[in-house]
Scaffold this motif. Structure first.
Motif: not given
Lengths: 111, 118
Positions: B33-45, B88-102
């Motif tokens: 799983m991945f954790w990203y942070r995004q500031f207003p009008k910016k891309s995911l970091m 630390d105020s921000s938009f925090y987004i997680c993502s997950a990758r299917d384990g079977l797909a490597g």
């Protein structure tokens, strides 16, 4: 790290017009993906591309994985108001355990 | 398609408190799983990569003692913002990758958590 250049930064178009945006990279990617993000939401996957030269469609959306593996484009045909949002390209390297995102293209569609 | 949920969707807290954000893959197993942070009008970091059963890998400039990540099961990763401050105020987004797909598995994103630290 790998850098993605996405353009244009923003677009203001009339409903019914076609849209094109692209991403380029200084490095080779194994996978190119296109996401759409609406305000206050997470990105939603639109199209995933896994092979150089691959051209894939999803409804009115068409995306291509560049032959050099360093670029990709996304086209939206006959835009509608609900196409409004931010479109992100993302590249994933073969050995990398993460993705890198472009800066996004903010699309506004006027009815 | 694969579904990833996040909880809470938004949180307001006082400066100095800790906040825990959960990320769950609902219909697939996510070894990564991945954790990203995004500031207003910016891309995911990308902040960190979370691997089930092992320590997270943090990106340069991200304090691991500040942003604690635990990936205890194949469907759950948590991000704890410790001693939160207004910056630390921000938009925090997680993502997950299917384990079977490597490595070729597509990442699916959660809906995000908006954190506001007063």
């Amino acid at each position: 790290g790998q850098q993605l250049n996405q353009s244009p930064q923003s677009m203001f178009i009339q409903e019914g017009e076609d849209v094109s945006m692209n991403c380029t990279s200084s490095s080779i990617f194994n996978t190119w993906l296109w996401y759409k993000q609406e305000p206050g939401e997470g990105p939603v996957l639109l199209i995933a591309l896994y092979k150089a030269g691959e051209l894939t469609s999803n409804g009115r959306l068409t995306a291509q994985f560049g032959i050099t593996r360093k670029d990709s484009f996304l086209n939206i045909s006959a835009s509608i108001p609900s196409d409004v949002g931010i479109y992100f390209c993302a590249g994933q390297g073969y050995d990398n355990n993460d993705m890198r995102f472009g800066a996004g293209t903010r699309l506004t569609v006027k009815p | 398609g694969a579904v990833v949920s996040q909880h809470p969707s938004r949180v307001i807290c006082k400066s100095g408190t800790s906040v825990k954000i959960e990320c769950r893959s609902l219909d697939f197993q996510a070894t990564t799983m991945f954790w990203y942070r995004q500031f207003p009008k910016k891309s995911l970091m990308l902040m960190a990569t979370s691997n089930e059963g092992s320590k997270a890998t943090y990106e340069q400039g991200v304090e691991k003692d500040k942003f604690l990540i635990n990936h205890a099961s194949l469907t759950l990763s948590t991000l704890t913002v410790t001693s939160a401050h207004p910056e630390d105020s921000s938009f925090y987004i997680c993502s997950a990758r299917d384990g079977l797909a490597g490595y070729s598995g597509t990442q699916y994103f959660g809906p995000g958590t908006r954190l506001l630290v007063l």
